[in-house]
Design a protein around this motif. Structure first.
Motif, short mmCIF file in Angstrom:
data_model
loop_
_atom_site.label_atom_id
_atom_site.label_comp_id
_atom_site.label_asym_id
_atom_site.label_seq_id
_atom_site.Cartn_x
_atom_site.Cartn_y
_atom_site.Cartn_z
N ASN A 249 -24.23 -25.77 49.98
CA ASN A 249 -25.35 -26.31 49.40
C ASN A 249 -25.53 -25.51 48.45
OD1 ASN A 249 -25.33 -28.47 50.72
ND2 ASN A 249 -26.55 -27.24 52.06
N ASP A 250 -25.20 -24.45 47.85
CA ASP A 250 -25.46 -23.24 47.13
C ASP A 250 -26.27 -24.18 45.34
OD1 ASP A 250 -25.45 -21.41 47.98
OD2 ASP A 250 -23.36 -20.78 48.22
N PRO A 251 -25.59 -25.02 44.72
CA PRO A 251 -26.52 -25.67 43.56
C PRO A 251 -27.85 -26.15 44.07
CG PRO A 251 -23.73 -26.44 43.92
CD PRO A 251 -24.38 -25.35 45.16
N ALA A 252 -27.74 -26.33 45.18
CA ALA A 252 -29.49 -27.08 45.54
C ALA A 252 -30.18 -26.18 45.95
CB ALA A 252 -28.76 -28.31 46.88
N ALA A 253 -29.57 -24.70 46.62
CA ALA A 253 -30.43 -23.69 46.12
C ALA A 253 -30.83 -22.81 45.26
CB ALA A 253 -29.62 -22.70 47.65
N ALA A 254 -30.02 -23.60 44.20
CA ALA A 254 -30.32 -22.90 42.87
C ALA A 254 -31.16 -23.76 42.21
CB ALA A 254 -29.21 -22.86 41.85
N LEU A 255 -31.53 -25.15 42.59
CA LEU A 255 -32.40 -26.14 41.96
C LEU A 255 -33.97 -25.41 42.82
CD1 LEU A 255 -33.12 -27.98 40.07
CD2 LEU A 255 -32.46 -29.54 41.52
N ILE A 256 -33.37 -25.16 43.62
CA ILE A 256 -35.00 -25.33 44.41
C ILE A 256 -35.48 -23.77 44.06
CG2 ILE A 256 -35.79 -24.43 46.77
CD1 ILE A 256 -33.72 -26.62 48.14
N ILE A 257 -34.74 -23.12 44.38
CA ILE A 257 -35.49 -21.51 43.88
C ILE A 257 -35.56 -21.71 42.10
CG2 ILE A 257 -34.81 -19.00 44.00
CD1 ILE A 257 -32.75 -19.60 45.44
N THR A 258 -35.48 -21.88 41.38
CA THR A 258 -35.51 -22.29 39.65
C THR A 258 -37.13 -23.00 40.06
OG1 THR A 258 -33.60 -22.53 38.77
CG2 THR A 258 -35.04 -23.64 37.71
N GLU A 259 -36.71 -24.37 40.33
CA GLU A 259 -38.72 -25.59 40.32
C GLU A 259 -39.70 -24.31 40.91
OE1 GLU A 259 -42.01 -27.06 41.92
OE2 GLU A 259 -40.22 -26.15 43.45
N LEU A 260 -38.82 -23.43 41.94
CA LEU A 260 -39.95 -22.25 42.23
C LEU A 260 -40.90 -21.19 42.00
CD1 LEU A 260 -41.45 -21.32 45.23
CD2 LEU A 260 -39.98 -19.59 45.49
N LEU A 261 -39.73 -21.19 40.80
CA LEU A 261 -40.23 -19.55 39.99
C LEU A 261 -40.91 -20.13 38.83
CD1 LEU A 261 -36.74 -17.39 40.72
CD2 LEU A 261 -39.62 -16.89 40.67
N ASP A 262 -40.49 -21.54 38.41
CA ASP A 262 -41.17 -22.47 37.30
C ASP A 262 -42.58 -22.50 37.64
OD1 ASP A 262 -39.49 -22.27 35.77
OD2 ASP A 262 -38.67 -24.68 36.58
N ARG A 263 -42.63 -22.48 39.03
CA ARG A 263 -44.27 -23.03 39.49
C ARG A 263 -45.16 -21.65 39.80
NH1 ARG A 263 -44.77 -24.78 44.66
NH2 ARG A 263 -42.87 -24.70 44.85
N ILE A 264 -44.24 -20.81 40.44
CA ILE A 264 -44.55 -18.95 40.94
C ILE A 264 -43.92 -18.48 40.33
CG2 ILE A 264 -45.70 -18.45 42.89
CD1 ILE A 264 -45.66 -20.72 44.49
N ALA A 265 -44.83 -17.45 39.46
CA ALA A 265 -44.06 -16.40 38.80
C ALA A 265 -43.26 -15.55 39.99
CB ALA A 265 -45.03 -15.60 37.81
N GLU A 266 -44.08 -14.83 40.98
CA GLU A 266 -43.96 -14.24 42.04
C GLU A 266 -44.77 -14.49 43.33
OE1 GLU A 266 -45.60 -10.23 41.03
OE2 GLU A 266 -44.62 -10.27 39.11
N PRO A 267 -43.41 -15.27 43.93
CA PRO A 267 -43.78 -15.77 45.27
C PRO A 267 -43.79 -14.62 46.22
CG PRO A 267 -41.14 -16.77 44.40
CD PRO A 267 -42.11 -15.80 43.41
N THR A 268 -43.97 -15.45 47.34
CA THR A 268 -44.39 -14.14 48.97
C THR A 268 -43.35 -14.84 49.51
OG1 THR A 268 -46.43 -16.16 49.16
CG2 THR A 268 -46.60 -14.24 48.26
N ARG A 269 -43.40 -14.23 50.26
CA ARG A 269 -42.13 -14.91 51.56
C ARG A 269 -42.93 -16.08 52.38
NH1 ARG A 269 -38.67 -12.14 56.10
NH2 ARG A 269 -38.17 -13.60 57.14
#
Length: 958
Positions: A101-121
């Protein structure tokens, strides 16, 4: 219809059916990141894509919804084989284990950082809430996000991701990327499903709807007549060979009590018939055409029911012994039913099928009666567990085809050599005609030690001559796979007023389900891996494993230890309360220390007992408990949460082994390539733990070579030497030591050849980094120059060496789990707020990956303790056979304060002082949490899992 859309930046035009499933569509286009892990429920997140910038599950879409859209998959994250920022951070942190599932994890985290530069927990939890990651335990994803966020602003940013060990060594104990992480995080082909060609036939199985039944009538003629059906397999045309699904060293210590198909069905999901067809749709249609009439029998679902005098007999087939047959065997076979096939016992294991007993053993040390006479307090308690499933993200799968007269199998297995042996036996051919290729394993945790799909796939391909694959659905994973054995542990323990234990009497009963794979070894490990934690003089144990009609059980990480440790730790806690003593103090007073003889290990084992009781050759529990006590804050005041909430703390110490002495064996070969680089052929099976990297590091360290100049090839029965496989925590110690021996033999060959080239004596030359032989006078010759000379017309021949490792010595890893819970005494709710896992694995060869192993194992154990349970209705039919209703934890379920720590020791058995790490981490969560619950609210929950209902019953509020 024709649909047009943009896929990873390129325009696409496809002909497809409007209702075609998008996951299947994209995966069929070669996008291996879009996987199906949960029968299309959209729960696991393995099928995640970006659709017009929004994360969605592809399995919940139909093709028509792609019209005019922009689709991005994880394949878009790397360009020209250069990893994306998140992908690289995942590798650097060491979060990539099985990788499914790690390619999916990489896509999810990439999308998160594209939206939020420094996301909270909280924002990270929200983003990853749709991802099921069974192996990594989620905690390291916070580190990945933080590292990737910093690198987006500062590309060269780097930081320490894990502590490093052994300053005197070059690569062992240092952080290095796992060899296969890049291709896994990029979703490059590496799993079995990636190897299956479009023209391969599919294998689908018709399964029993009843837990216990006879097949009265079976007609497959309509299915055979369906166009596109190649073959139908039933009990009438399959090999009549008894075997065990348990992939263990032969002769197996499990009864050979399974047939590929049988007229008698012993669990919901048991095989009735199998269809080989040219497509999934044809196979599923053919299954519906099979006419079956069942004679339903009364099921046996529990240990108590199996013990009952009038209990239905699960296995009534004729019994044969290959050695040590009992005197009353003819009497046992008098009323046997030959329709059930045959049951073979390789050697005496206490198997009494007519009493529903698959295996049994007992023993003792000291004087148990005197021990209880010396006690001031004696308690008797019963502790129980529930049925838990491994739930690897990649379900079981095998692909097989004929290559001339040879069968080739691509398998997701922990035991390629045992698969070869078992399949050859079932097919009636020699092992040289079976070639097993272990592909990357998308999670195993013991379940892929069992041979559950390989037998049928091999027979289908061998019989039809067609390429065939069998891929379990998630439902099949629950009903036809293997699970953790269910246990009922009766304990009687005596203690003096000062906290000294005087006697332990453990009656360990197990429910093995319909078949006895691991029926002796798993339950035996209950006492074998718990009693030695407290090495007292007077101990008695009894192990009895019962057949039943629950879904099958088998190997699962911990392998019996979690139930034994739960029972014994809980009993210590109850005794501590009786004598008014702190739990950690009674543990400290009685626990094992380095140098202790483990007398009980001379009486309980896994089919072979040591010539004399072993000693503890290394143990860092002193530092583990000192450090854990301080960092966890065991002695600090507890937080007052107010209202109905109370806080409690618990602890458990744990141990495992590093392979099975006198039973296990590992082998390795090494060869020097023409330029002086090294190719290592390891028999070991890397299932995501980083064993290939362990082997490579050991070889590089021994030969003073750069790690990047060592390549490891493993898991291929044609090209690698024998290794018993990835189980019993043996990889680092056994496969690692075999690699060390092969490298040491290579070192001697290189020194001899180098000395001759330098005109020096062997005693006067040495290896120096990088990959060089140096004489006393300072002259040098490189490995490349030696290899070139060796392969020349006047050379010594290519430098080839081998190493084999066996041992009679034990290498025990140790550890402790500390837990803090908050319990609501009005609702019964339990919150696991704090969990610290400290482990002594000797020298951590891969420290970053070792931490990931601890987090993942801890979360699996927390899941079993808090939320997971395979449940049945009143008829014995399983109720929750999908990931969502089963209850495996996700990122929102992890403790707020979750820490893993490595506490080193130096073990004389393991290579460079190393011991095992991946398995021990599942052993301690349940007792640590249960004792914390009691500390919080005074309720003893003696059966895991731990639910609000059990808390309220304990408080007399239900």
């Amino acid at each position: 219809m024709t649909i047009t859309f943009t896929l990873n930046g390129r325009s696409q035009e496809l002909q497809c059916q409007p209702g075609e499933n998008v996951q299947k569509l994209l995966h069929g286009m070669g996008l291996h990141s879009v996987r199906n892990s949960d029968d299309g429920f959209g729960f696991a997140g393995s099928d995640v894509i970006l659709l017009n910038g929004e994360l969605v599950n592809a399995s919940l879409l139909i093709a028509a919804q792609l019209e005019g859209t922009e689709v991005r998959t994880a394949e878009s994250l790397s360009t020209h084989n250069k990893l994306g920022v998140v992908q690289q951070a995942m590798i650097d942190v060491g979060v990539v284990q099985s990788g499914y599932n790690d390619p999916a994890a990489a896509l999810i985290i990439t999308e998160l950082l594209d939206r939020i530069a420094e996301p909270t927990r909280e924002e990270i939890d929200d983003a990853l809430s749709g991802l099921f990651s069974r192996d990594a335990g989620y905690q390291q994803f916070y580190q990945v996000v933080e590292l990737a966020a910093k690198r987006k602003n500062t590309p060269d940013y780097n930081e320490e991701v894990a502590p490093e060990f052994c300053d005197e060594l070059d690569v062992v104990g240092k952080v290095s990327p796992k060899d296969d992480s890049v291709k896994m995080v990029q979703a490059k082909p590496c799993y079995v499903e990636d190897r299956i060609p479009a023209d391969a036939c599919v294998l689908k199985v018709l399964r029993s709807p009843h837990p216990h039944a006879w097949i009265k009538h079976l007609d497959v003629s309509k299915a055979e007549a369906l166009e596109g059906v190649v073959h139908v397999i039933t009990h009438e045309n399959c090999p009549d060979i008894p075997y065990t699904p348990g992939g263990q060293t032969g002769p197996e210590p499990s009864p050979l009590d399974r047939r590929m198909f049988c007229q008698k069905l012993r669990h919901v999901g048991d095989r009735v018939a199998a269809v080989v067809a040219e497509s999934v749709e044809i196979a599923e249609a053919a299954l519906k055409l099979i006419d079956v009439e069942y004679e339903v029998l009364k099921p046996v679902m529990s240990i108590d029911e199996a013990q009952a005098p009038d209990a239905p007999i699960i296995h009534n087939e004729p019994i044969e012994y290959l050695a040590g047959a009992p005197a009353d065997l003819d009497e046992q076979n008098k009323n046997a039913d030959p329709r059930e096939g045959k049951l073979i016992v390789n050697f005496p294991i206490g198997c009494e099928p007519r009493k529903n007993i698959a295996a049994s053993v007992n023993g003792q040390i000291g004087d148990i009666d005197q021990g209880f006479a010396d006690a001031d307090v004696i308690l008797e308690r019963t502790y129980e567990s529930k049925q838990a499933q491994q739930t690897p993200t990649e379900t079981h799968i095998c692909y097989a085809y004929m290559d001339g007269n040879r069968l080739v199998m691509h398998a997701s297995t922990q035991v390629p050599f045992h698969v070869r042996r078992q399949v050859a036996k079932i097919l009636g051919v020699k092992q040289n005609r079976v070639h097993v290729v272990k592909e990357r394993v998308g999670g195993g945790f013991g379940s892929k030690q069992d041979i559950l799909v390989e037998d049928l796939t091999a027979f289908a391909a061998f019989t039809t001559g067609r390429p065939v694959y069998l891929h379990y659905t998630r439902e099949e994973e629950f009903i036809a796979c293997s699970t953790r054995h269910v246990a009922k542990v009766n304990l009687k323990v005596g203690v003096k007023k000062d906290g000294t234990l005087t006697a332990i009497d453990m009656d360990f009963q197990a429910n093995t389900g319909p078949y006895g794979n691991h029926a002796l070894t798993v339950p035996s490990n209950g006492p074998a891996l718990s009693l030695p934690l407290y090495p007292i003089d007077n101990v008695r144990f009894k192990v009895t494993t019962y057949y039943s009609n629950i879904c099958p059980t088998g190997a699962y990480q911990g392998y019996g230890a979690p139930k034994g440790v739960f029972a014994l730790t809980m009993m210590l806690a109850e005794l501590a309360e009786e004598i008014d003593m702190d739990l950690l103090e009674i543990i400290e007073k009685n626990r094992v220390h380095e140098g202790d003889p483990l007398k009980i290990k001379g009486a309980v084992g896994e089919g072979d007992l040591p010539a004399e009781p072993p000693r503890v050759l290394s143990c860092a529990l002193d530092e583990v408990l000192r450090q854990g006590r301080e960092e966890f804050g065991w002695d600090t005041p507890k937080e007052d949460l107010g209202g109905d909430w109370t806080v409690g703390r618990g602890v458990a110490i744990i141990q495992q082994k590093s392979g099975i002495p006198d039973i296990d064996q590992a082998n390795c070969k090494a060869k020097l390539a023409s330029d002086g680089t090294l190719i290592v052929h390891s028999g070991g099976a890397d299932i995501g733990t980083g064993l290939d990297l362990v082997v490579g590091k050991i070889a590089a360290e021994t030969l003073k070579m750069p790690l990047e100049e060592v390549t490891v090839i493993s898991g291929d029965t044609d090209h690698c030497p024998f290794d018993k496989g990835a189980y019993a925590s043996s990889g680092t110690c056994f496969s690692g030591n075999a690699a060390k021996k092969a490298a040491e033999a290579m070192r001697e060959r290189i020194l001899m050849c180098g000395a001759e080239m330098l005109g020096a004596e062997v005693a006067d030359v040495k290896l120096v980094f990088p990959a060089t032989v140096e004489a006393k006078d300072g002259k040098q010759v490189t490995f490349g120059e030696i290899a070139h000379q060796a392969e020349g017309g006047k050379g010594w021949g290519q430098l080839l060496t081998s190493g084999s490792f066996i041992t009679s010595d034990f290498a025990f890893p140790y550890g402790a789990n500390f837990a803090e819970v908050a319990v609501n005494t009005r609702t019964g709710e339990i919150k696991l707020n704090k969990f610290h896992a400290l482990l002594d694995c000797g020298t951590p060869i891969n420290p970053d990956l070792a931490l990931g192993q601890i987090y993942g194992a801890s979360m699996r154990a927390i899941g079993h303790s808090m939320s997971e349970e395979l449940m049945y209705d009143e008829n014995g039919v399983p109720l929750n056979t999908d990931l969502k209703s089963y209850g495996a934890p996700k990122i929102g379920d992890i403790p707020r304060d979750f820490r893993a720590a490595l506490v080193p020791s130096d073990d004389p058995v393991g290579p460079y002082g190393a011991k095992s790490i991946s398995e021990i981490g599942v052993n301690g969560a349940s007792p640590a949490i249960a004792t914390a619950i009691h500390d919080a609210c005074g309720v003893w929950i003696r059966e895991w899992n731990f639910t609000p209902e059990k808390v309220l019953r304990g408080l007399n509020k239900l």
